[in-house]
Write a protein that holds these residues in place. Sequence first.
Motif, PDB file in Angstrom:
ATOM      1  N   THR A 292      -7.350  13.620  -5.484  1.00  0.00           N
ATOM      2  CA  THR A 292      -7.552  12.300  -6.150  1.00  0.00           C
ATOM      3  C   THR A 292      -7.388  11.306  -5.230  1.00  0.00           C
ATOM      4  OG1 THR A 292      -6.060  13.186  -8.289  1.00  0.00           O
ATOM      5  CG2 THR A 292      -6.151  10.748  -7.662  1.00  0.00           C
ATOM      6  N   LYS A 293      -8.390  10.210  -4.993  1.00  0.00           N
ATOM      7  CA  LYS A 293      -8.430   9.233  -4.056  1.00  0.00           C
ATOM      8  C   LYS A 293      -8.071   7.793  -4.532  1.00  0.00           C
ATOM      9  CE  LYS A 293     -11.929   7.320  -1.587  1.00  0.00           C
ATOM     10  NZ  LYS A 293     -13.328   7.357  -1.516  1.00  0.00           N
ATOM     11  N   ARG A 294      -7.384   7.132  -3.948  1.00  0.00           N
ATOM     12  CA  ARG A 294      -7.499   5.878  -4.590  1.00  0.00           C
ATOM     13  C   ARG A 294      -8.618   4.851  -4.185  1.00  0.00           C
ATOM     14  NH1 ARG A 294      -1.669   5.872  -4.006  1.00  0.00           N
ATOM     15  NH2 ARG A 294      -1.123   6.647  -5.981  1.00  0.00           N
TER      16      ARG A 294
ATOM     17  N   GLU B  33      -7.998   5.136  -9.346  1.00  0.00           N
ATOM     18  CA  GLU B  33      -8.312   6.526  -8.556  1.00  0.00           C
ATOM     19  C   GLU B  33      -9.544   6.978  -9.151  1.00  0.00           C
ATOM     20  OE1 GLU B  33      -4.500   8.230  -9.874  1.00  0.00           O
ATOM     21  OE2 GLU B  33      -3.757   7.735  -8.126  1.00  0.00           O
TER      22      GLU B  33
ATOM     23  N   VAL C 197      -3.275  -2.635  -8.141  1.00  0.00           N
ATOM     24  CA  VAL C 197      -3.162  -2.296  -9.260  1.00  0.00           C
ATOM     25  C   VAL C 197      -3.893  -3.062 -10.298  1.00  0.00           C
ATOM     26  CG1 VAL C 197      -1.133  -1.903 -11.290  1.00  0.00           C
ATOM     27  CG2 VAL C 197      -0.796  -1.055  -8.806  1.00  0.00           C
TER      28      VAL C 197
ATOM     29  N   SER D 134       0.758  -1.042   0.038  1.00  0.00           N
ATOM     30  CA  SER D 134      -0.067   0.141   0.047  1.00  0.00           C
ATOM     31  C   SER D 134       1.057   1.072   0.043  1.00  0.00           C
ATOM     32  CB  SER D 134      -0.796   0.012   1.175  1.00  0.00           C
ATOM     33  OG  SER D 134      -1.881   1.088   1.265  1.00  0.00           O
TER      34      SER D 134
ATOM     35  N   PRO E 203      -6.676   1.138  -2.373  1.00  0.00           N
ATOM     36  CA  PRO E 203      -5.256   1.029  -2.111  1.00  0.00           C
ATOM     37  C   PRO E 203      -4.621  -0.268  -1.717  1.00  0.00           C
ATOM     38  CG  PRO E 203      -6.887   2.382  -0.471  1.00  0.00           C
ATOM     39  CD  PRO E 203      -7.651   1.334  -1.411  1.00  0.00           C
TER      40      PRO E 203
ATOM     41  N   GLU F 123       1.825   2.111  -5.077  1.00  0.00           N
ATOM     42  CA  GLU F 123       1.266   1.776  -6.415  1.00  0.00           C
ATOM     43  C   GLU F 123       1.929   2.615  -7.797  1.00  0.00           C
ATOM     44  OE1 GLU F 123      -1.751   1.585  -3.276  1.00  0.00           O
ATOM     45  OE2 GLU F 123      -0.621   2.877  -3.853  1.00  0.00           O
ATOM     46  N   ASN F 124       2.088   3.868  -7.481  1.00  0.00           N
ATOM     47  CA  ASN F 124       2.682   4.475  -8.505  1.00  0.00           C
ATOM     48  C   ASN F 124       4.276   3.997  -8.853  1.00  0.00           C
ATOM     49  OD1 ASN F 124       0.574   6.320  -9.037  1.00  0.00           O
ATOM     50  ND2 ASN F 124       1.289   7.828  -7.443  1.00  0.00           N
TER      51      ASN F 124
ATOM     52  N   ILE G 189      -3.874   2.398 -11.997  1.00  0.00           N
ATOM     53  CA  ILE G 189      -4.389   2.391 -10.491  1.00  0.00           C
ATOM     54  C   ILE G 189      -5.561   2.974 -10.384  1.00  0.00           C
ATOM     55  CG2 ILE G 189      -3.265   3.687  -8.460  1.00  0.00           C
ATOM     56  CD1 ILE G 189      -0.502   4.037 -10.103  1.00  0.00           C
TER      57      ILE G 189
END
Length: 188
Positions: free
Chosen positions: A70-72, A55, A78, A25, A75, A28-29, A53
Amino acid sequence: MPVEETTMDVVNEKRGEWYVVHTYSGYENKIKVDLTKRVESMNMQDKIFQIIIPEEQEVEFKGGKKKVTTKRVFPGYVIVNMILDDESWYVVHHTPGVTGFVGSGTKPIPLQDEEIEKILRQMGLVDQKPRIIDIEIGENVRVKNGPFENFEGIVKELLPDRGKVRVSISMFGRETPVELDYEQVDKI
């Protein structure tokens, strides 16, 4: 072709299946960047196509100001569009930070078309049908949030192309026109 998502690629191309990959967690990026590099360096562009990802844009109203963050959505996950075989599994599974695929046992299970479509629509990568608002000019509405929260007013104009409505609110004994998002008003 580089492994990157674009609206047109996601919508128009169905090359592989979508698999959910579990990651550390918050990484991801980094995993998306690392996996993209691995796909290119190991010549896997013909088997691993896109890395997304999940989002979504979240709109908040703080202190009367609109703030978009921006919210995952998921989380630690991917989503990868790929043709699953031993080679592609190895490339994804052995990317640093990847803990495995989502599935039963050792066999990854692809997402169903409805599931991936819902995720892509939520992210705005697939066009949504315009929201139909059940409010007409002249109707009474109550403001749900923002600086005019709990005020009541009369709808004066609908602006569907912008997702807004113009409402006349009574403040200090005067009628004041206010432009609000559809999501900010409820019919009384």
